[in-house]
Design an enzyme around this catalytic site. Structure first.
Site, PDB file in Angstrom:
ATOM      1  N   HIS A   1     -13.795   0.287  10.207  1.00 44.44           N
ATOM      2  CA  HIS A   1     -13.088   0.997   9.134  1.00 44.44           C
ATOM      3  C   HIS A   1     -11.576   1.111   9.345  1.00 44.44           C
ATOM      4  CE1 HIS A   1     -12.647   3.664   5.747  1.00 44.44           C
ATOM      5  NE2 HIS A   1     -12.233   4.672   6.492  1.00 44.44           N
TER       6      HIS A   1
ATOM      7  N   ARG B   1      -9.284   8.568  14.772  1.00 44.60           N
ATOM      8  CA  ARG B   1      -8.550   9.185  13.664  1.00 44.60           C
ATOM      9  C   ARG B   1      -9.335  10.316  13.013  1.00 44.60           C
ATOM     10  NH1 ARG B   1      -8.495   8.472   8.084  1.00 44.60           N
ATOM     11  NH2 ARG B   1      -9.938   6.702   8.170  1.00 44.60           N
TER      12      ARG B   1
ATOM     13  N   GLU C   1     -13.843  17.631   5.248  1.00 41.90           N
ATOM     14  CA  GLU C   1     -14.362  16.410   5.859  1.00 41.90           C
ATOM     15  C   GLU C   1     -14.578  16.636   7.350  1.00 41.90           C
ATOM     16  OE1 GLU C   1     -12.078  12.944   4.884  1.00 41.90           O
ATOM     17  OE2 GLU C   1     -12.492  13.098   2.749  1.00 41.90           O
TER      18      GLU C   1
ATOM     19  N   ALA D   1       2.096   3.145   2.345  1.00 45.61           N
ATOM     20  CA  ALA D   1       3.240   3.185   3.262  1.00 45.61           C
ATOM     21  C   ALA D   1       4.372   2.299   2.758  1.00 45.61           C
ATOM     22  CB  ALA D   1       2.811   2.762   4.670  1.00 45.61           C
TER      23      ALA D   1
ATOM     24  N   ARG E   1     -16.007  10.966  13.589  1.00 45.28           N
ATOM     25  CA  ARG E   1     -16.628   9.713  13.175  1.00 45.28           C
ATOM     26  C   ARG E   1     -17.171   8.872  14.321  1.00 45.28           C
ATOM     27  NH1 ARG E   1     -12.369   7.803   8.439  1.00 45.28           N
ATOM     28  NH2 ARG E   1     -13.059   9.341   6.892  1.00 45.28           N
TER      29      ARG E   1
ATOM     30  N   GLY F   1       0.824  -1.199   0.000  1.00 39.52           N
ATOM     31  CA  GLY F   1       0.000   0.000   0.000  1.00 39.52           C
ATOM     32  C   GLY F   1       0.861   1.253   0.000  1.00 39.52           C
TER      33      GLY F   1
ATOM     34  N   ASP G   1      -2.322  -9.536   9.860  1.00 37.77           N
ATOM     35  CA  ASP G   1      -1.179 -10.453   9.831  1.00 37.77           C
ATOM     36  C   ASP G   1       0.080  -9.843  10.440  1.00 37.77           C
ATOM     37  OD1 ASP G   1      -2.933 -12.108   8.417  1.00 37.77           O
ATOM     38  OD2 ASP G   1      -2.181 -11.433   6.477  1.00 37.77           O
TER      39      ASP G   1
ATOM     40  N   ALA H   1      -9.280   3.523  -0.543  1.00 44.18           N
ATOM     41  CA  ALA H   1      -9.465   4.829   0.097  1.00 44.18           C
ATOM     42  C   ALA H   1     -10.073   5.815  -0.895  1.00 44.18           C
ATOM     43  CB  ALA H   1      -8.127   5.351   0.614  1.00 44.18           C
ATOM     44  N   GLN H   2     -11.168   6.443  -0.514  1.00 48.27           N
ATOM     45  CA  GLN H   2     -11.867   7.338  -1.429  1.00 48.27           C
ATOM     46  C   GLN H   2     -11.534   8.802  -1.204  1.00 48.27           C
ATOM     47  OE1 GLN H   2     -16.052   6.543  -0.954  1.00 48.27           O
ATOM     48  NE2 GLN H   2     -15.917   4.480  -1.803  1.00 48.27           N
ATOM     49  N   GLY H   3     -11.569   9.226   0.066  1.00 44.36           N
ATOM     50  CA  GLY H   3     -11.609  10.648   0.379  1.00 44.36           C
ATOM     51  C   GLY H   3     -10.437  11.484  -0.085  1.00 44.36           C
ATOM     52  N   GLY H   4      -9.273  11.322   0.507  1.00 39.72           N
ATOM     53  CA  GLY H   4      -8.143  12.140   0.122  1.00 39.72           C
ATOM     54  C   GLY H   4      -7.084  12.220   1.204  1.00 39.72           C
TER      55      GLY H   4
ATOM     56  N   HIS I   1     -16.713   3.538  10.542  1.00 40.10           N
ATOM     57  CA  HIS I   1     -17.163   4.558   9.598  1.00 40.10           C
ATOM     58  C   HIS I   1     -18.689   4.587   9.620  1.00 40.10           C
ATOM     59  CE1 HIS I   1     -17.467   7.104   6.095  1.00 40.10           C
ATOM     60  NE2 HIS I   1     -16.159   7.202   6.050  1.00 40.10           N
TER      61      HIS I   1
END
Length: 536
Positions: free
Chosen positions: A341, A376, A114, A16, A280, A14, A213, A46-49, A234
């Site tokens: 989430h 978060r 957001e 990172a 959230r 991903g 994992d 991931a959708q938002g940004g 979420h």
């Protein structure tokens, strides 16, 4: 001393993991291990940004304060300040990697809003920011001569030994999911970038690979784990009676969508001054409460008041998904429910990604940098992956100047994989579903001491049972994933029992103040047959 197979081994592909790989490749040979294919990551969903202070009217201090407030005062402020101050550079680096963020009519970077943010500061690519970043970083990794990628490789155990200064990591044992062979890989440093563990819950926005994992491997190796009681739910996953979960980005609420009851009336102002853009944890509990109060299987998002074409143009993935299930968002409400989430806790690290085990690093969702605290702040997670991957890559440069401790010779490995016959496979699936339902019911959005205590007892029993299954089957993906999920469940439940006060994403009925108790008392966390399960 045995020569390492690679200088750095990264588990996870991903944002990172790939950011670290691209940075560390200037120093030495990097191997990226992917559990399935290269592109199947939490990042891709991931959708938002990504949050960053880029508007002159905004400030680092305001972004810091928004993050601390969302984290309910339990964030590590030094980590938060590092995250916020390095955010603009992280955005520039991603642009240099060919990520094309949206621009406004003036040709400047478009900044969204957001929940929990006091300013517009979310850079994005429509509603598929993660997928666009994933694709750009993959292309860069494929072109780099110092980076090797191996797909369908599942980490099984970290290879560790002890020295005069403590435990150190010198490699990882992996299972090839195609050949079913087990092998060990030596490295100067091992980097966990394995993402979260949302699959421990019955309903989650996370893909199937998110079985904790890396977290479980680190825990078994003795690494320090922190804040596992804080799991973010979420509030707006698309409700579908078939059980499929699809995320409806918070950015849609930032663009003006409102949470409403079945009759179309708004309600979030009763729970928080920010209404539908409250943090959230508050929104998720409010949604769950109103579902129970109205005996409804879902609540709704209302976008009908937005300008015609706005959702179709700015949120094409969400628009298309709704269309495929027969929802015209310009005329109809969008049904939503909460879902697990994001894992706010994880393997404890310092500001360079170092864990309590020497030469073992953790970055991204698997890590607990202290940035998120008890909850978060939206769009800080992709940012965290980039910022702390850069910090870890800077730190590992010094390792190549140091001699790796003498480590044990690796014995010739036997194929530790046994036979998994159909009846056993079905039994594993039943136990996994039982665990997921158990965590959702008793260690989910709203908790009780009684429910958590019962949950811990049942986890202990499941662990004993699955240990016996593992003894008979040897190393199998399904068994290993279930053992990892049980390890994660155990960490969540024990941490939740240890923290009795309600804070952030950890809400305990017995310790909530009187007003909260009366508002949420209708949620029956101790009765699976009549509680949260009945809402789905």
């Amino acid at each position: 001393m045995k020569v390492p197979d690679f200088d750095f081994v990264v588990l996870g592909s991903g944002i990172a993991g790939l950011t670290f790989a691209l940075q560390a490749a200037a120093l030495g040979r990097v191997l990226v291990l992917c559990k399935v294919n290269f592109s199947e990551t939490n990042t891709a969903y991931a959708q938002g940004g990504i949050a960053a202070v880029l508007d002159p009217t905004d400030s680092f201090e305001q972004h810091v304060q928004d993050t601390l407030e969302a984290g309910a005062g339990l964030c590590d402020e030094a980590a938060v300040r590092q995250l916020v101050q390095e955010a603009p550079a992280a955005i520039r680096w991603l642009q240099g990697m060919a990520v094309g963020f949206d621009e406004n009519e003036s040709g400047e970077m478009a900044l969204g809003l957001e929940g929990g943010h006091s300013h517009h500061r979310i850079v994005h690519v429509k509603d598929h920011t993660g997928r666009s970043i994933q694709q750009a970083l993959e292309e860069a990794v494929r072109r780099h001569p110092n980076i090797s990628v191996q797909e369908h490789q599942m980490g099984i155990e970290l290879l560790t030994d002890t020295s005069n200064t403590g435990t150190f990591c010198y490699g990882v044992q992996v299972l090839d999911l195609h050949t079913q062979e087990v092998r060990s890989i030596r490295a100067q440093a091992v980097v966990l970038a394995t993402g979260g563990s949302g699959q421990v819950y019955q309903y989650t926005t996370n893909p199937g690979i998110a079985t904790g994992d890396g977290l479980a491997m680190a825990a078994r190796a003795g690494a320090e784990i922190q804040n596992m009681e804080f799991f973010q739910f979420h509030p707006t996953a698309l409700y579908q009676p078939n059980g499929e979960v699809f995320l409806i980005s918070e950015a849609l609420r930032g663009a003006g969508a409102e949470l409403v009851l079945p009759d179309g009336s708004r309600f979030m102002h009763l729970y928080h001054p920010l209404g539908s853009l409250a943090p959230r944890d508050i929104v998720a509990r409010a949604v769950l409460t109103e579902m129970q109060r109205h005996h409804s299987p879902c609540l709704y998002l209302d976008v009908r008041h937005l300008p015609a074409g706005k959702v179709r143009e700015n949120f094409p993935s969400i628009y298309h998904k709704c269309t495929t299930i027969g929802i015209d968002v310009e005329k109809q409400l969008i049904p939503i429910v909460p879902a697990a989430h994001y894992q706010c806790g994880g393997v404890k690290t310092d500001l360079q990604g170092r864990t309590s085990i020497e030469r073992l690093y953790a970055i991204g969702e698997v890590a607990c940098t202290g940035v998120h605290g008890a909850n978060r702040l939206a769009s800080n997670s992709l940012l965290e992956g980039v910022v702390f991957a850069h910090s870890a890559a800077e730190h590992v440069a010094g390792l190549l100047q140091e001699q790796l401790e003498t480590v044990p010779d690796l014995a010739t490995e036997k194929n530790c994989v046994g036979v998994l016959w159909p009846g056993m496979r079905a039994e594993i699936a039943r136990n996994r579903a039982k665990l997921q339902e158990l965590l959702w019911e008793q260690a989910g959005i709203v908790r009780s001491v009684k429910g958590l205590t019962s949950c811990q007892s049942k986890i202990d029993a499941l662990q004993r049972k699955v240990k016996g299954i593992a003894y008979m089957t040897g190393i199998q993906q399904e068994v290993q994933e279930l053992q990892n999920l049980l390890t994660v469940a155990d960490l969540i439940t024990k941490a939740a029992l240890a923290r009795r006060e309600s804070v952030g994403g950890h809400f305990v009925m017995e310790t909530a103040h009187e007003g909260q108790q009366s508002r949420y008392k209708s949620i029956l966390v101790d009765a699976p047959e009549s509680g949260i399960q009945a809402l789905f």
